[in-house]
Design an enzyme around this catalytic site. Structure first.
Site, PDB file in Angstrom:
ATOM      1  N   SER A   1       7.329   8.771  12.228  1.00  0.00           N
ATOM      2  CA  SER A   1       6.206   8.659  11.299  1.00  0.00           C
ATOM      3  C   SER A   1       6.690   8.860   9.875  1.00  0.00           C
ATOM      4  O   SER A   1       7.172   9.930   9.518  1.00  0.00           O
ATOM      5  CB  SER A   1       5.137   9.707  11.622  1.00  0.00           C
ATOM      6  OG  SER A   1       4.223   9.844  10.542  1.00  0.00           O
TER       7      SER A   1
ATOM      8  N   ARG B   1      -7.641  -3.234   9.400  1.00  0.00           N
ATOM      9  CA  ARG B   1      -6.688  -4.124  10.065  1.00  0.00           C
ATOM     10  C   ARG B   1      -7.338  -4.877  11.243  1.00  0.00           C
ATOM     11  O   ARG B   1      -6.978  -6.010  11.538  1.00  0.00           O
ATOM     12  CB  ARG B   1      -5.455  -3.355  10.500  1.00  0.00           C
ATOM     13  CG  ARG B   1      -4.793  -2.636   9.315  1.00  0.00           C
ATOM     14  CD  ARG B   1      -3.309  -2.459   9.437  1.00  0.00           C
ATOM     15  NE  ARG B   1      -2.793  -1.652   8.346  1.00  0.00           N
ATOM     16  CZ  ARG B   1      -2.494  -2.091   7.133  1.00  0.00           C
ATOM     17  NH1 ARG B   1      -2.690  -3.376   6.844  1.00  0.00           N
ATOM     18  NH2 ARG B   1      -2.025  -1.286   6.198  1.00  0.00           N
TER      19      ARG B   1
ATOM     20  N   ASP C   1       1.578  -1.293  12.051  1.00  0.00           N
ATOM     21  CA  ASP C   1       0.321  -1.700  11.418  1.00  0.00           C
ATOM     22  C   ASP C   1       0.003  -3.174  11.650  1.00  0.00           C
ATOM     23  O   ASP C   1      -1.120  -3.613  11.388  1.00  0.00           O
ATOM     24  CB  ASP C   1       0.363  -1.410   9.920  1.00  0.00           C
ATOM     25  CG  ASP C   1       0.243   0.079   9.618  1.00  0.00           C
ATOM     26  OD1 ASP C   1      -0.318   0.806  10.455  1.00  0.00           O
ATOM     27  OD2 ASP C   1       0.714   0.508   8.549  1.00  0.00           O
TER      28      ASP C   1
ATOM     29  N   LYS D   1      -4.879   5.779  14.812  1.00  0.00           N
ATOM     30  CA  LYS D   1      -5.035   5.090  13.531  1.00  0.00           C
ATOM     31  C   LYS D   1      -6.501   5.183  13.108  1.00  0.00           C
ATOM     32  O   LYS D   1      -7.262   6.016  13.615  1.00  0.00           O
ATOM     33  CB  LYS D   1      -4.556   3.641  13.669  1.00  0.00           C
ATOM     34  CG  LYS D   1      -3.045   3.525  13.902  1.00  0.00           C
ATOM     35  CD  LYS D   1      -2.270   3.888  12.648  1.00  0.00           C
ATOM     36  CE  LYS D   1      -0.782   3.665  12.784  1.00  0.00           C
ATOM     37  NZ  LYS D   1      -0.066   3.963  11.527  1.00  0.00           N
TER      38      LYS D   1
ATOM     39  N   LYS E   1       0.829  -1.214   0.000  1.00  0.00           N
ATOM     40  CA  LYS E   1       0.000   0.000   0.000  1.00  0.00           C
ATOM     41  C   LYS E   1       0.860   1.259   0.000  1.00  0.00           C
ATOM     42  O   LYS E   1       0.627   2.195  -0.769  1.00  0.00           O
ATOM     43  CB  LYS E   1      -0.932  -0.013   1.221  1.00  0.00           C
ATOM     44  CG  LYS E   1      -1.955   1.126   1.243  1.00  0.00           C
ATOM     45  CD  LYS E   1      -3.182   0.756   2.049  1.00  0.00           C
ATOM     46  CE  LYS E   1      -2.985   0.912   3.534  1.00  0.00           C
ATOM     47  NZ  LYS E   1      -3.239   2.289   4.003  1.00  0.00           N
ATOM     48  N   SER E   2       1.890   1.286   0.856  1.00  0.00           N
ATOM     49  CA  SER E   2       2.750   2.471   0.943  1.00  0.00           C
ATOM     50  C   SER E   2       3.434   2.766  -0.388  1.00  0.00           C
ATOM     51  O   SER E   2       3.511   3.917  -0.836  1.00  0.00           O
ATOM     52  CB  SER E   2       3.823   2.260   2.018  1.00  0.00           C
ATOM     53  OG  SER E   2       3.246   2.129   3.297  1.00  0.00           O
TER      54      SER E   2
ATOM     55  N   ARG F   1      -6.689   1.809  18.151  1.00  0.00           N
ATOM     56  CA  ARG F   1      -6.461   0.361  18.060  1.00  0.00           C
ATOM     57  C   ARG F   1      -6.131  -0.272  19.394  1.00  0.00           C
ATOM     58  O   ARG F   1      -6.341  -1.476  19.555  1.00  0.00           O
ATOM     59  CB  ARG F   1      -5.382   0.059  17.011  1.00  0.00           C
ATOM     60  CG  ARG F   1      -5.904   0.219  15.594  1.00  0.00           C
ATOM     61  CD  ARG F   1      -4.932  -0.243  14.524  1.00  0.00           C
ATOM     62  NE  ARG F   1      -5.492   0.032  13.206  1.00  0.00           N
ATOM     63  CZ  ARG F   1      -4.777   0.267  12.114  1.00  0.00           C
ATOM     64  NH1 ARG F   1      -3.454   0.254  12.183  1.00  0.00           N
ATOM     65  NH2 ARG F   1      -5.371   0.512  10.968  1.00  0.00           N
TER      66      ARG F   1
END
Length: 425
Positions: A164, A385, A312, A339, A19-20, A343
């Site tokens: 980050s 996720r 993640d 997120k 995805k990144s 989470r």
């Protein structure tokens, strides 16, 4: 969606593109000169949001099942958008595109869904303003929607309070348009896909320990990119293969960038049987096939500089820990609170509903594993996720589990449930 228990999983699969890397391929291709072709692009909702935004900025992008073709217009070729740019559920789109928009000679407004409008944007607003950018939170709470207008950008050396990749990448992209170098120093090294890929496009990017530096850049050049499989998507099958007795899975084409491979290191620390095969380099990124065999897992401690390399994957790791013998401690992970859902709370509430002995802490959780899990209704909070991690938890739980808003998997892994069912022995 009801997920039934299964006895074991066997077979092989090729997981979707990272995805990144998929996000970045479109962004960098759009501001490069010439054509960029991308194979194995992730056709998830988040990455499609990035395509949508750059089309609104005047970039022609062809999207076929075989490849994405981006007709780049160079660093100064974007056009003022007709209307608001919508990043959907994508924090990557929102934060990275802000760095590019800060260097444009026009005003744009950027927003996203209800989740994005709660996610913290001060972490990019403050350093971009230090560079001279004209960026405002229209809601007044340092969240999207963001209004970004033309302003000259200056070089800075920014000490980021968080590790980050989204903050770092935002500033490096703004640095392409600055009058002097831009450096970002992080408390720990976050994923480095931006540095690797920008360099391949022709930018002068250097990295030393936890500092990345970019020089002002006159032009980028279109590239051909083969996107490796996403280790964050592989994580669920890695967990399932370890947890279900008699399982053996071959997960092909997994990106194992050392800034992302924390879940493999944790699985091995928990005495999981994971073997890396056929290691190779694809488009500048390390890739391998992962052979996963069922294992008796043991608790471990996870924290410090390892956290950015698996942030993640913590939902999947928490599920592994719930079934493992002994205690697992996850700390230094306060980033989980901001997120797609909080989470920490979401993992603890849902695992507790399934019968796990789990306690939330300020920056993580403590899981006393080895208790049998049972059926529960799992609230995913529309977090992809969480939906996938608890689908894996259900495979070994008595009575399985019902996953609310399971459709959230479309954000990063639209074919997740089809792939899962194809592996049932």
């Amino acid at each position: 969606m009801f997920i039934k228990p299964v006895s074991s999983l066997k077979g092989e699969l090729r997981i979707p593109g990272d995805k990144s890397i998929s996000h970045r391929s479109v962004m960098f291709g759009a501001i490069a000169e010439g054509i960029t072709e991308v194979t194995h692009f992730l056709q998830g909702a988040d990455c499609l949001s990035t395509i949508s935004c750059f089309r609104k900025l005047g970039i022609e992008i062809e999207n076929t099942p075989q490849k994405i073709t981006i007709y780049g217009k160079g660093l100064h070729g974007l056009s003022a958008p007709d209307g608001i740019l919508d990043a959907g559920n994508s924090g990557t789109t929102t934060r990275l595109i802000s760095g590019i928009l800060a260097g444009q000679p026009f005003t744009s407004t950027l927003t996203g869904d209800a989740s994005i409008q709660k996610r913290p944007m001060k972490r990019i607003i403050a350093p971009l303003r230090e560079m001279g950018a004209d960026i405002t939170s229209l809601s007044g709470n340092d969240c999207a929607p963001l209004k970004i207008s033309s302003a000259p950008l200056h070089g800075i050396h920014y000490q980021s309070p968080v590790a980050s990749a989204q903050v770092k990448s935002c500033l490096l992209l703004a640095g392409l348009y600055a009058d002097a170098p831009v450096s970002v120093t992080e408390p720990a090294l976050s994923r480095n896909h931006t540095e690797l890929m920008l360099a391949s496009f022709g930018a002068n990017v250097t990295s030393e320990q936890t500092t990345a530096t970019i020089q002002p850049t006159p032009r980028l050049y279109g590239q051909r990119i083969d996107v490796p499989g996403d280790i964050s998507s592989a994580a669920y099958f890695l967990a399932a293969g370890l947890l279900l007795p008699g399982s053996e899975l071959l997960i092909r084409n997994v990106g194992i960038n050392p800034t992302r491979d924390g879940i493999i290191r944790v699985a091995k620390a928990m005495q999981g049987n994971v073997t890396e095969l056929n290691a190779r380099i694809v488009s500048g990124e390390p890739v391998c096939d992962l052979l996963v065999r069922s294992s008796e897992l043991h608790g471990t401690e996870i924290g410090g500089s390892l956290i950015p390399a698996l942030i993640d994957e913590i939902p999947a790791i928490a599920v592994m820990a719930a079934y493992a013998n002994g205690t697992t401690v996850i700390k230094d992970a306060a980033e989980l609170k901001v997120k797609e859902s909080n989470r920490i709370d979401t993992i603890v509430t849902n695992l507790r509903a399934m019968g796990a002995d789990i306690t939330a802490t300020e920056d993580g959780m403590v899981i006393n594993g080895g208790r049998p899990l049972h059926h529960a209704v799992i609230d995913s909070h529309m977090d992809h996720r969480i939906a996938m991690a608890f689908s894996i938890a259900a495979l070994r739980a008595e009575g399985g589990a019902d996953i609310r808003d399971a459709k959230a998997v479309s954000i990063s892994y639209p074919a997740f449930y089809q792939d899962l069912s194809s592996l049932e022995a």
